[in-house]
Design a protein around this motif. Structure first.
Motif, mmCIF file in Angstrom:
data_model
loop_
_atom_site.group_PDB
_atom_site.id
_atom_site.type_symbol
_atom_site.label_atom_id
_atom_site.label_comp_id
_atom_site.label_asym_id
_atom_site.label_seq_id
_atom_site.Cartn_x
_atom_site.Cartn_y
_atom_site.Cartn_z
ATOM 1 N N VAL A 1 0.841 -1.345 -0.180
ATOM 2 C CA VAL A 1 0.087 0.075 0.049
ATOM 3 C C VAL A 1 1.067 1.396 0.283
ATOM 4 O O VAL A 1 0.644 2.632 -0.815
ATOM 5 C CB VAL A 1 -0.975 0.058 1.630
ATOM 6 C CG1 VAL A 1 -2.307 1.214 1.203
ATOM 7 C CG2 VAL A 1 -1.818 -1.137 1.221
ATOM 8 N N THR B 1 0.475 4.806 -2.495
ATOM 9 C CA THR B 1 0.435 5.477 -1.601
ATOM 10 C C THR B 1 1.057 6.549 -2.401
ATOM 11 O O THR B 1 0.665 7.752 -2.564
ATOM 12 C CB THR B 1 0.100 6.122 -1.005
ATOM 13 O OG1 THR B 1 -0.790 4.727 0.281
ATOM 14 C CG2 THR B 1 0.169 7.195 -0.417
ATOM 15 N N THR C 1 -7.977 2.714 -0.776
ATOM 16 C CA THR C 1 -7.590 3.547 0.188
ATOM 17 C C THR C 1 -6.558 4.369 0.064
ATOM 18 O O THR C 1 -5.977 5.113 0.711
ATOM 19 C CB THR C 1 -6.816 2.162 1.375
ATOM 20 O OG1 THR C 1 -8.155 1.660 1.515
ATOM 21 C CG2 THR C 1 -5.918 2.335 2.393
ATOM 22 N N SER C 2 -5.383 3.959 -0.713
ATOM 23 C CA SER C 2 -4.130 5.091 -0.944
ATOM 24 C C SER C 2 -4.780 6.200 -1.885
ATOM 25 O O SER C 2 -3.941 7.060 -1.397
ATOM 26 C CB SER C 2 -3.386 4.084 -2.579
ATOM 27 O OG SER C 2 -3.892 3.889 -3.575
ATOM 28 N N LEU D 1 -3.524 3.935 8.944
ATOM 29 C CA LEU D 1 -4.390 3.391 8.076
ATOM 30 C C LEU D 1 -4.493 1.909 9.295
ATOM 31 O O LEU D 1 -5.507 1.054 8.979
ATOM 32 C CB LEU D 1 -3.636 2.630 6.880
ATOM 33 C CG LEU D 1 -3.294 3.123 5.728
ATOM 34 C CD1 LEU D 1 -2.631 2.317 4.576
ATOM 35 C CD2 LEU D 1 -4.447 3.721 5.273
ATOM 36 N N THR E 1 2.288 3.515 6.482
ATOM 37 C CA THR E 1 1.800 1.846 5.454
ATOM 38 C C THR E 1 2.350 0.971 6.762
ATOM 39 O O THR E 1 1.935 -0.326 6.136
ATOM 40 C CB THR E 1 1.501 2.277 4.393
ATOM 41 O OG1 THR E 1 3.079 1.856 4.435
ATOM 42 C CG2 THR E 1 1.276 3.123 3.720
ATOM 43 N N TYR F 1 -7.357 -1.390 -1.018
ATOM 44 C CA TYR F 1 -6.184 -1.350 -1.753
ATOM 45 C C TYR F 1 -6.084 0.208 -2.600
ATOM 46 O O TYR F 1 -5.173 1.191 -2.270
ATOM 47 C CB TYR F 1 -5.376 -2.407 -2.342
ATOM 48 C CG TYR F 1 -4.631 -3.269 -1.253
ATOM 49 C CD1 TYR F 1 -4.112 -2.970 -0.406
ATOM 50 C CD2 TYR F 1 -6.240 -4.160 -1.586
ATOM 51 C CE1 TYR F 1 -3.525 -4.298 0.937
ATOM 52 C CE2 TYR F 1 -6.142 -5.336 0.151
ATOM 53 C CZ TYR F 1 -4.568 -5.098 0.669
ATOM 54 O OH TYR F 1 -4.942 -6.013 1.777
ATOM 55 N N LEU G 1 -7.385 7.518 -0.562
ATOM 56 C CA LEU G 1 -7.895 8.454 1.225
ATOM 57 C C LEU G 1 -6.772 9.050 1.764
ATOM 58 O O LEU G 1 -6.518 9.645 2.289
ATOM 59 C CB LEU G 1 -8.582 7.458 1.214
ATOM 60 C CG LEU G 1 -10.416 6.821 0.584
ATOM 61 C CD1 LEU G 1 -11.356 5.775 1.892
ATOM 62 C CD2 LEU G 1 -10.988 8.259 0.671
ATOM 63 N N LEU G 2 -5.807 7.517 2.010
ATOM 64 C CA LEU G 2 -4.290 7.903 2.555
ATOM 65 C C LEU G 2 -3.819 9.116 2.342
ATOM 66 O O LEU G 2 -3.153 9.935 3.230
ATOM 67 C CB LEU G 2 -3.462 6.831 2.723
ATOM 68 C CG LEU G 2 -2.670 7.185 3.713
ATOM 69 C CD1 LEU G 2 -2.782 7.841 5.427
ATOM 70 C CD2 LEU G 2 -1.929 5.768 3.661
ATOM 71 N N SER H 1 -6.765 5.301 11.082
ATOM 72 C CA SER H 1 -7.660 4.656 10.433
ATOM 73 C C SER H 1 -7.693 5.607 8.630
ATOM 74 O O SER H 1 -9.253 5.999 8.917
ATOM 75 C CB SER H 1 -8.963 4.433 11.081
ATOM 76 O OG SER H 1 -8.767 4.229 12.694
ATOM 77 N N CYS H 2 -7.210 6.530 8.284
ATOM 78 C CA CYS H 2 -8.058 7.318 6.988
ATOM 79 C C CYS H 2 -7.219 6.304 5.913
ATOM 80 O O CYS H 2 -7.410 7.153 4.773
ATOM 81 C CB CYS H 2 -6.008 8.417 6.884
ATOM 82 S SG CYS H 2 -6.158 9.068 8.562
ATOM 83 N N GLY H 3 -7.990 5.230 6.158
ATOM 84 C CA GLY H 3 -8.870 4.302 4.714
ATOM 85 C C GLY H 3 -10.150 3.432 4.317
ATOM 86 O O GLY H 3 -10.547 4.518 5.171
#
Length: 422
Positions: A23, A27, A370-371, A115, A90, A367, A373-374, A143-145
């Motif tokens: 991840v 990102t 999430t990348s 994450l 990550t 994945y 969002l992060l 929890s940023c994903g």
């Protein structure tokens, strides 16, 4: 609370720690495409792997500096944190590897985003570093994903909509995963295994996981609203008339997500309401076998954190590492591109108004999505200071940067819309 005096003089806006992991690479790829003029560096244990990662990112990233840092060497994390406005990490399982970086960022007054879906790790960070981070001006945002931004931000968006409409505070609120397609990586499996082991070995850990307010700033201040179960199956119409005919069962990440959302409410001085109740489910459709599927999903979730944790505690770690997916692995590019999710959060306010927030993204939820969002979380913390809340310490996405993320979502390909239902 004080801000670091030299923040404006820091060398970087964002450091991606764990950039050579699965991840982490995704990102970094996203930031290379969407980071604009942000000053970005890549960090990890191996200089050679960092160089290979940067070489694969294209022209936009070729001038990014590389930083060698290792969780087993806190001095390297301290030096890294002192050079940047924000560290996004990550590197998990966080319960095993994460606290030294939280400590470094809290001490340096450096913002942080991760994450994690591990409530016990977050609880330890709160207990050890919340006050220090608040004093130095650091925002430690967990929890940023996919865990837990869709949960946290759909509720925040509903709160903002009800606030604009003057329709009162949020009451019964339910998050429902409507569509989901994606793969599973070794990192996620490792985090869940670590959490299950901890719960099996430690009665206090089990107690914390069973408490709906695990992450609250002050347990005694929380309202007693009765049972708020994390694993249940029921008819969709029990949530909202719009779900009539559907069945819902337990959502695997309900335990961490619900605790994050409840912490947001507390950090925001109970802006959602003192009678705010929150639960998460996943839709299993409306076919004749849907009730059975809902029951099986719920039973499987209970077994994973109950009987499953006891089983894992008896299996040698080395054996599990041989048979489970390896950390640093993940779904194929085709799976990542074809993945997607849609979630819906329903609420009824104190005046009886009903609202829906619908959030969706293309790309594998854990994945590719999430990348994004992060990456956007890191950019918001670094560049959107005027849109961030005044809160400092160990925070949640909504409490730290809810308005900033809502503003960033459209350009990032994240759809989040709210509507009044009646």
């Amino acid at each position: 609370m004080t801000s670091p005096e030299n923040e404006a003089d820091r060398e970087f806006d964002v450091v991606v720690y764990g950039a050579t992991g699965f991840v982490g690479k995704l990102t970094a790829e996203y930031l290379a495409a969407a980071g604009g003029s942000a000053r970005i560096a890549l960090a990890g244990r191996s200089a050679d792997r960092l160089l290979a990662t940067r070489d694969a990112l294209g022209e936009a990233a070729q001038s990014w500096p590389l930083i060698t840092a290792d969780a087993s060497q806190p001095a390297t994390l301290n030096a890294m944190a002192a050079r940047t406005r924000v560290v996004i990490t990550t590197v998990g399982p966080y319960l095993r590897y994460g606290l030294p970086l939280v400590a470094a960022c809290a001490a340096a007054g450096t913002d942080y985003a991760d994450l994690t879906g591990e409530p016990l790790f977050i609880r330890k960070g709160i207990d050890l570093y919340h006050k220090q981070a608040a004093d130095t001006g650091a925002r430690i945002v967990h929890s940023c994903g996919f865990d837990s931004i869709p949960s946290d931000l759909t509720v925040f968006a509903l709160y903002r909509q009800a606030e604009r409409d003057g329709t009162g505070q949020l009451g019964d609120t339910n998050f429902v995963v409507r569509r989901f397609a994606g793969g599973v990586s070794g990192g996620t499996v490792a985090s869940m295994t670590e959490l299950a082991r901890e719960a099996s070995a430690d009665p206090e850990a089990r107690r914390l996981l069973n408490d709906p307010y695990t992450l609250t700033p002050d347990r005694s201040a929380e309202p007693e609203l009765g049972a708020q179960p994390d694993a249940r199956w029921r008819r969709g119409r029990d949530i909202a008339p719009e779900l009539d005919g559907y069945w819902v069962g337990a959502f695997a990440m309900a335990i961490p997500n619900t605790r994050i959302v409840r912490r947001s409410n507390a950090l925001l001085d109970y802006a959602y309401g003192r009678r705010f109740e929150y639960a998460e489910q996943m839709s299993v459709g409306r076919s004749v076998v849907a009730p059975l599927a809902a029951a099986m999903a719920t039973g499987g979730n209970v077994a994973t954190m109950g009987l499953g944790s006891r089983f894992l505690d008896r299996v040698p770690r080395g054996l599990l590492e041989r048979v489970l997916p390896k950390v640093g692995t993940g779904p194929s590019e085709r799976t990542r591109e074809q993945g997607h999710y849609t979630v819906e959060t329903y609420t009824t306010t104190s005046t009886g108004a009903r609202y829906l927030a619908r959030m969706s993204q293309r790309g594998d939820p854990g994945y590719k999505a999430t990348s994004v969002l992060l990456g956007e979380s890191g950019l918001a913390l670094a560049l959107d200071r005027d849109r961030l809340s005044d809160l400092r310490g160990v925070l949640t996405p909504a409490a730290a940067m809810g308005d900033a993320l809502l503003a960033r979502f459209p350009a990032a390909g994240v759809s989040l819309e709210t509507s009044r239902l009646d």
